[in-house]
Motif scaffolding. Structure first.
Motif, PDB file in Angstrom:
ATOM      1  N   SER B 392     -38.581 -32.089  38.221  1.00  0.00           N
ATOM      2  CA  SER B 392     -39.104 -30.794  38.604  1.00  0.00           C
ATOM      3  C   SER B 392     -37.919 -29.879  38.841  1.00  0.00           C
ATOM      4  O   SER B 392     -36.785 -30.344  38.929  1.00  0.00           O
ATOM      5  N   GLY B 393     -38.190 -28.595  38.922  1.00  0.00           N
ATOM      6  CA  GLY B 393     -37.080 -27.687  39.164  1.00  0.00           C
ATOM      7  C   GLY B 393     -37.448 -26.245  38.944  1.00  0.00           C
ATOM      8  O   GLY B 393     -38.604 -25.908  38.676  1.00  0.00           O
ATOM      9  N   ILE B 394     -36.437 -25.418  39.064  1.00  0.00           N
ATOM     10  CA  ILE B 394     -36.610 -23.987  38.807  1.00  0.00           C
ATOM     11  C   ILE B 394     -35.324 -23.464  38.207  1.00  0.00           C
ATOM     12  O   ILE B 394     -34.229 -23.862  38.601  1.00  0.00           O
ATOM     13  N   LYS B 395     -35.480 -22.586  37.206  1.00  0.00           N
ATOM     14  CA  LYS B 395     -34.319 -22.039  36.512  1.00  0.00           C
ATOM     15  C   LYS B 395     -34.504 -20.528  36.433  1.00  0.00           C
ATOM     16  O   LYS B 395     -35.581 -20.063  36.113  1.00  0.00           O
ATOM     17  N   ASP B 396     -33.453 -19.791  36.736  1.00  0.00           N
ATOM     18  CA  ASP B 396     -33.512 -18.323  36.716  1.00  0.00           C
ATOM     19  C   ASP B 396     -32.403 -17.755  35.836  1.00  0.00           C
ATOM     20  O   ASP B 396     -31.261 -18.204  35.927  1.00  0.00           O
ATOM     21  N   TRP B 397     -32.747 -16.761  35.067  1.00  0.00           N
ATOM     22  CA  TRP B 397     -31.760 -15.873  34.461  1.00  0.00           C
ATOM     23  C   TRP B 397     -32.016 -14.527  35.100  1.00  0.00           C
ATOM     24  O   TRP B 397     -33.161 -14.073  35.105  1.00  0.00           O
TER      25      TRP B 397
END
Lengths: 299, 797
Positions: B392-397
């Motif tokens: 699981s996770g979260i990625k932001d640009w």
């Protein structure tokens, strides 16, 4: 399959296990004053195809209470219930019976009304005018394609059972699985690391999975330790009977929640689970089992 | 909700017209004014200093503070003045200036020796807390933080902020925190302006912030300015240090848990610099050879590491470029002899930012930044041929553009815009039994656009009144690809709606008003008030009460409405003994809506035909209280004392049968004391004492026998209180005389000096033998850390 269903349990166990390394050394008994307690009746009832109904009617007790055997039995068993099972056409009033393999050892048994696959059964319990009711069905049982015993890697005497099951594409199945070793176990006991499953992840497929040993006895029920040791294998030479039961959705929800409550029990980070009972007016469950039996000789 | 939106629509234009006209009026009456501007730098490293105080001796009310680039602007009438520049830890500088045109100055401050600075009291010290319009702020120099006692000798910003009023730890030794009754996910944690999604190592016992790499931090718990947003409760804004522009240094340290090292220096002297810091823990690896085969931690390894790097380029007098990066991981592995079960868990952050600062004129500055952040959690377990992987996770640009326009020292206007593209990975599961790949659902990533634009104005209306008004416009859109599984009340899927890539699934937009206000009673005391409204579009769904690595960030969707919070805060601030003491009393009232929790008994099981948000339940929170704070800023004895009285409740329709309950960390009383005393130039002693009312707990009320087991019946949610928590820590820092270029210091800490067994939780324990009908139930209190001494050594050359 077992790992699948219990992986969150493992996840939490890992974390808790790690913490418990730090924790176990620093515990002490404390006296705490608990809020008021409400009395309720607890029903533990089941009916299986070809067998009569068996129903235990008990009382709950305050959390801290007397625990020696006589007062315990006196305080929890409800001795004067009128327990009736009906399939809509026929009905039977169950008889109070001594059942030495169960705790508590007093329950209500039927004789004439036997379970049938596909039928719905109504339970009515009358305790001095207080009426509790519940309904369950017996789903069609499933049969394994095969089942065998296999030693654990690098072990010469302990192993697990490996059944293969072709799950139908539809409908979704719900199970409870029990095992019993020859005379070592007094009754069929639910699987050690959780006995309740569904086939949502392999509907329409054929899978092989492992079964480890059910909790053999109740000698040591200490629940504070969350260590890393899992154990629970069968031994070479065991004669193992496997009872695989299909259950309906409401029974599945009950047993799932109950096992989860047991596994999160004392987990300092978890919120207590509320157990969804299918008993109107009480706690517990009335479960119909579509059972299939297999016997494996561990060799 | 309609009401909230209408008011601010009128509010901002009015505010701006009003403040502009007032300041124009003020200047019109005063004849020709000129601008004095410049940059304040550290004389030895060449780095600009943020937060230095600059003022004319003849007009101390016109004081200003240098901005993030060390820049300041003040205006003045024609004449001769003394310009005074002061900053904690530096010798004060006074310049004689003759103002007859706009002036641009370069000012370098010499660092005062640390001891000297504390003992010798010079000039007027900062009284920012009284004169600014800011409420609910806390900051202390990183240097001072290192002298306070620490658990296992690991200095931690996140533990220090827990020692301030209104901030509660999520658990003993844990870095997670609650600000004024908000959840841990309601804190916006920024590292060089990049969002940090999981700031903890080792299940929260340590934060990811290596104090060697840090320059500054500030906690904002009320009156959040319009340039911050996306969270309800607070902002913890942490900046890393620029490397020395003139000289090379290596600093490092060895502690019980970890060792750390930092190298810094110029890439090109006076033009560019680097700094790189690394940390690693090793304790479990060191003990492995000494463990018996029965030890439960034999074959278990756990460590974390992290690295911070920052590059800083001065391109011209008007342009600067900074790159900052963080990478860190926690790794847990288990492979024990004789066990067929192996396990590997790892989680970590990658946080990077690139910032270009441009100075258009002495009145207009801009920052353009780009960010990439990624938090990942991976779990893998294998038993024989069955293997399960969860990730699981979260990625932001994201990108941010911000402007600061300072037309005069009376006014500071900020405006800008932020854009983020989020990718959420909520519990993706992969499972295999033998050769069969189990169908646990296809990739369930979720995507969202997150946009914000803001405008704020900090304006001195007159000598007594300062106003900071702002508006933040926010827009959030969940986009495809996405499958929405529509379920009936008994959780049977009745329909599936497919959204194509980039298609709008659900969007929200809101306007958030921010207002704070200061009224000076006299130069050393003021009253301040603030009102803010915030929306939060991403939520942390925790399966437990503490922040764990598997907690999931999930976006607002058609089912998950954005969290919405309002806070009212009012405070009285007074400094006395020439700013030697700072004191404040603040009261607050806060409401939070659309808070989320997992439904009871949620298991992150499989993704087949379900959406994560089907497992959530929604409710409201309320918090109010008062905070008392007294800080001694200078002298041999420095530090602070804080007290908080607070009340925090939650109401969820599907939890506790809809009845309002006390939040687990509803602590009625909270006392924090942190004091440092300079015994001599070489010895500094510190003490910390904390007292907090006990955590709430859900008690068992009954039990029953069922299926040959004992089942516990639980009482009302959080209706029992554990014993209060209190603890004293002490430390002694010994800094021998500097030899040539070599400096070193020893820190001896004792955590929990009087060995208080604080309740971490209470376990309800059943023991005995059911076959013999011999069962006892008891309550056991589990405590975490007993008296723990530690020592750490650090050096610099």
């Amino acid at each position: 399959m077992k790992t699948l269903n219990k992986k969150n349990g493992y996840l939490v166990l890992m974390i808790i296990g790690f913490l418990s390394l730090l924790l176990e050394a620093c515990s002490k008994d404390v006296n705490i004053k608990l809020p008021a307690f409400t009395e309720s009746y607890v029903i533990d009832g089941e009916i299986e195809q070809g067998k009569p109904a068996m129903v235990f009617v008990t009382n709950n007790t305050p959390y801290f209470g007397t625990t020696d055997s006589i007062t315990m039995i006196q305080s929890i068993v409800v001795p004067n219930a009128i327990v009736t099972v009906s399939d809509g056409v026929n009905s039977e009033v169950l008889t109070k019976t001594f059942l030495p393999d169960y705790i508590p050892p007093i329950g209500y048994m039927g004789t004439s009304l036997l379970g049938e696959v596909g039928k719905t059964y109504n339970l009515t319990v009358n305790i001095e005018g207080k009426i509790l009711t519940a309904t369950t069905t017996i789903p069609a049982p499933v049969h394994y394609n095969s089942i065998y015993f296999k030693l654990q890697p690098n072990e010469d005497s302990t192993g697990m059972l490996w059944p293969t099951l072709s799950a139908p594409a539809d409908p979704e199945l719900y199970f409870r699985i029990f095992t019993k070793r020859g005379t070592k176990d007094r009754r069929y006991v639910p699987l050690r690391r959780g006995s309740v499953y569904n086939d949502a992840t392999f509907q329409g497929q054929t899978v092989t999975f492992s079964l480890s040993r059910s909790r053999a006895n109740l000698d040591n029920i200490t629940n504070i330790s969350f260590g890393f040791r899992f154990g629970g294998f069968f031994k070479l030479g065991d004669t193992i009977s496997v009872r695989t039961c299909t259950v309906d959705k409401s029974s599945y929800d009950f047993w799932k929640a109950m096992e989860q409550e047991k596994s999160t029990n004392n987990n300092p980070f978890a919120t207590p689970v509320s157990i969804p009972s299918n008993i109107n007016g009480g706690l517990g469950t009335w479960t119909g089992y579509g059972a299939d039996y297999e016997t494996v000789y561990a060799k | 909700m309609q009401n909230h939106r209408k008011r601010p629509g009128l509010f901002l234009p009015l505010l701006l017209c009003f403040s502009m006209s007032i300041s124009n009026m003020l200047f019109a009456q005063r004849g020709t004014t000129y601008t004095i501007s410049g940059i304040v730098k550290d004389d030895s490293t060449g780095n600009s200093l943020t937060g230095a105080r600059v003022y004319l001796k003849e007009n101390p009310m016109g004081a200003t503070i240098t901005n993030q680039e060390g820049y300041f602007t003040i205006t003045s009438l024609v004449g001769n003045y003394s310009l005074i520049v002061s900053f904690i830890g530096y010798s004060q500088d006074t310049l004689k200036i003759n103002v007859n045109a706009n002036l641009t100055l370069g000012i370098s401050l010499k660092p005062s020796s640390e001891m000297l600075n504390k003992v010798v009291v010079k000039g007027i010290r900062e009284n920012k807390n009284v004169e600014s319009s800011e409420v609910g702020r806390f900051t202390i120099p990183i240097k001072q933080l290192k002298e306070l006692p620490s658990l296992f000798g690991e200095v931690d910003v996140m533990k220090i902020i827990q020692l301030t009023p209104g901030v509660q730890a999520t658990g003993e030794g844990n870095t997670g925190f609650y600000v004024r009754g908000g959840g841990p996910d309601e804190n916006l944690i920024l590292l060089d302006n990049a969002v940090v999604y999981n700031p903890s190592h080792l299940l929260g016992f340590f934060s990811i912030f290596n104090s060697d790499a840090l320059e500054n931090f500030e906690l904002i718990k009320a009156g959040m300015p319009a340039n911050y947003g996306g969270r309800l409760a607070s902002v913890l804004d942490i900046t890393t240090r620029d490397g020395d522009l003139n000289n090379y240094h290596v600093t490092g340290g060895i502690g019980l848990i970890s060792s750390h090292i930092t190298a810094e220096g110029p890439i090109k002297k006076n033009k560019s610099s680097f700094i790189i810091s690394a940390r690693r823990t090793y304790i479990l690896q060191l003990v492995q050879p000494f463990l018996g085969s029965q030890s439960p931690i034999k074959g278990v390894n756990y460590y974390f590491y992290d690295m911070n790097a920052r590059l800083n380029y001065i391109l011209s007098t008007k342009d600067r470029l900074a790159f900052s990066g963080y990478i860190g991981n926690d790794v847990f592995t288990m492979k024990q002899n004789g066990q067929s079960f192996t396990n590997d868990i790892r989680w970590g952050n990658v946080i990077t930012s690139l910032k270009w600062t441009h100075i258009y004129s002495n009145k207009l500055f801009s920052d353009l930044s780009a960010f990439y952040t990624n938090y990942k959690f991976q779990f893998s377990a294998t038993q024989d041929s069955t293997n399960v992987k969860i990730f699981s996770g979260i990625k932001d640009w994201s990108a941010k553009l911000s402007y600061s326009y300072i037309p005069s020292e009376k006014q500071d206007i900020k405006f800008g815009a932020d854009y983020t593209f989020h990718t959420f990975t909520p519990n993706n599961t992969n499972a295999q039994a033998g050769n069969v790949q189990l169908n646990t659902g296809t990739s369930m990533d979720m995507y969202a656009n997150d946009v914000a634009a803001y405008l704020s104005d900090d304006v001195n209306l007159n000598e007594r009144i300062k106003l900071n008004g702002g508006l933040r416009f926010t827009f959030f859109e969940q986009t495809g690809p996405f499958n929405r599984y529509v379920t009936s009340s008994d959780n049977v899927i009745i329909d599936t709606i497919h959204y194509a890539s980039g298609a709008k699934v659900k969007s929200y937009s809101h306007i958030e008003p921010r207002l704070s206000f200061r009224y000076s009673l006299n130069p050393s005391s003021s009253i301040k008030a603030s009102f803010t409204q915030n929306y939060q579009y991403i939520n942390l769904a925790s399966i437990s009460d503490v922040t764990l690595p598997m907690d999931l960030w999930i976006p607002s969707t058609s089912l998950v409405k954005p969290q919405f919070g309002s806070q009212y805060s009012l405070g009285f601030y007074k400094n006395f003994r020439k700013n030697m003491f700072e004191s404040s009393v603040e009261v607050y009232y806060k409401e939070m809506h659309n808070m989320i929790e997992f439904k009871e008994g949620y298991v992150p099981l499989d993704n087949t035909g379900n959406n994560i948000d089907n497992s959530l339940t929604f409710g409201t929170g309320r918090s109010y209280g008062s905070e008392f704070f007294l800080k001694k800023r200078t002298g041999k004895l420095t530090g602070w004392v804080g007290y908080t009285l607070s009340f925090t409740t939650r109401t969820f329709s599907e939890i506790n049968q809809g009845q309002t309950f006390w939040a687990k960390y509803d602590h009625r009383h909270d006392v924090d004391i942190a004091l440092t005393y300079d015994i001599s130039k070489k010895l500094t002693a510190s003490v910390v004492w904390v007292y907090t009312s006990g955590n709430a707990l859900t008690p068992p009320i009954g039990r029953y026998f069922f299926d040959n087991q004992i089942i516990i019946q639980w009482g009302a949610m959080d209706s029992y209180r554990m014993a209060p928590y209190h603890r004293m820590d002490v430390s002694l820092t010994y800094t021998p005389q500097k030899k040539k270029r070599f400096e070193q210091s020893w820190n001896f800490s004792v955590y929990n000096l009087y060995d208080r067994h604080n309740p971490y939780y209470i376990a309800f324990v059943t023991t005995g033998n059911l076959n013999d009908y011999n069962v006892t139930t008891s309550a056991k209190q589990i405590s975490l850390f007993p008296l723990l001494p530690s020592v750490s050594w650090s050096f610099k050359f």
